[in-house]
Write a protein that holds these residues in place. Sequence first.
Motif, PDB file in Angstrom:
ATOM      1  N   TRP A  36       0.773  -1.383   0.074  1.00 12.30           N
ATOM      2  CA  TRP A  36       0.072  -0.141   0.034  1.00 12.30           C
ATOM      3  C   TRP A  36       0.639   1.257   0.078  1.00 12.30           C
ATOM      4  CZ3 TRP A  36      -4.563   1.932  -0.949  1.00 12.30           C
ATOM      5  CH2 TRP A  36      -4.742   3.228  -0.588  1.00 12.30           C
ATOM      6  N   TRP A  96      -8.813  -4.578  -5.228  1.00 11.99           N
ATOM      7  CA  TRP A  96      -7.665  -3.563  -6.026  1.00 11.99           C
ATOM      8  C   TRP A  96      -8.187  -3.470  -7.338  1.00 11.99           C
ATOM      9  CZ3 TRP A  96      -1.811  -4.717  -5.602  1.00 11.99           C
ATOM     10  CH2 TRP A  96      -1.344  -4.222  -4.103  1.00 11.99           C
ATOM     11  N   ASN A  99      -9.830  -0.266  -6.572  1.00 12.59           N
ATOM     12  CA  ASN A  99      -9.003   0.786  -6.476  1.00 12.59           C
ATOM     13  C   ASN A  99      -8.533   1.405  -7.645  1.00 12.59           C
ATOM     14  OD1 ASN A  99      -8.739   0.829  -3.438  1.00 12.59           O
ATOM     15  ND2 ASN A  99      -7.183  -0.678  -3.521  1.00 12.59           N
ATOM     16  N   LEU A 108     -12.401   4.649  -2.663  1.00 14.33           N
ATOM     17  CA  LEU A 108     -11.256   4.064  -2.151  1.00 14.33           C
ATOM     18  C   LEU A 108     -11.459   3.486  -0.714  1.00 14.33           C
ATOM     19  CD1 LEU A 108      -8.184   4.346  -3.080  1.00 14.33           C
ATOM     20  CD2 LEU A 108      -8.023   6.032  -1.389  1.00 14.33           C
TER      21      LEU A 108
END
Length: 432
Positions: A36, A96, A99, A108
């Motif tokens: 991250w 993901w 994201n 998010l």
Amino acid sequence: MRQTGAQSALPVGGRWMQLLAGVICMSMIANLQYGWTLFVEPIDDKHGWGRAAIQVAFTIFIVTETWLVPVEGWFVDRFGPRIVVLFGSVLCAASWALNAVADSLLVLYVAAAIGGIGAGAVYGTCVGNALKWFPDRRGLAAGITAAGFGAGSALTVVPIATMIETSGYEATFMAFGLGQGLVVFALAWLLVAPPSAPLARGGFATPPAQRQYTPSQMVRTPVFWVMYAMFVMVAGGGLMATAQLGPIAQDFGLAHAPVSILGLTLPALTFALSIDRVLNGLTRPFFGWVSDHIGRENTMFIAFAIEAVGIVALSLYGRDPVAFVLLTGLVFFAWGEIYSLFPACCADTFGSKFAASNAGLLYTAKGTAALLIPFANIIADATGSWHAVFLLAAAVNALAAVLALFVLRPMRNRMAAESLDARSGRSVTATP
């Protein structure tokens, strides 16, 4: 189909194949946490949301990853590991992928919650399964499994950083998210629950019978809450380093400073992340193995003391690029062992029957610790440096080291003695 612990034969490859499958699954979800930090700056550069706001997503991820593990552990204890890991693999991939297209902080944050639930399902299942399959080597088995999570992202740090630079963080999220999810989905089909008793042929030794605490019984014991408090203390400092390592390197002016060690030259941040992942993985089986031989509390004292010293040294000398790389490695090495020591200590104390649920409850301490992460930015902004944050993290690690020897060990010894006395006069297994 309901999976139970009562199976007539060991699965293909025996318990070591179960351990290997769990390790690989753990390595595939590791980037959701440890990778991250590579995305924080690129996301902020594109959207300008600010570090603190972006890091709320990391906190959400940790909270959902940890606080729901007891629920996921309940399903594992009753229906077996396969279905829970299949569920987790889909959520990890979806997180993901989401994201990659997130155009607001809300999206998010939702992606972080989805990823946390998925990662927690995989993590809690694999650790709980290892504790059940290896009652004779809990520290080592939990350590090897947790090593997959600690070191799993080591090989992908450079590829992820490179792909972010060349293709953008969005494409990186999508490619690695889907790839990692598919691997976990495939391996989930290998996972099964262990037999309820050692097999006559090809079986394994188990410790003497002990009282098997249900989660509700466990949380009513003082020793559980001492473990929980210690877990929060040590996890808080380590999570601060995990989430903030990129911003810390930026503030120290070291992110792109070249560092050469043993003939290898890389930017300081990339070098630190690579070494940290390896050491954060190696520490888990190493200290787990050590604790199998010298005791959980003695090992905790040694590791937590090293962590306190390492954090202080990083505060004092971390602005040197080489020192930054080496000292962050030491900090990660002395931190990652909590993910083998505490689950093993929990199963030692409360039994194997409900190991997934009980270890999951203890693991929620990581989520509690994650709530402290935003305060690291606030303290750093208020004081103009990371020095106060480092000193606070070192202090709580030192306190946890003292608690291990002088509070936790006497409490566990007393609890074991009471269990031994009770064993001679009544049933040793608690009923739900």
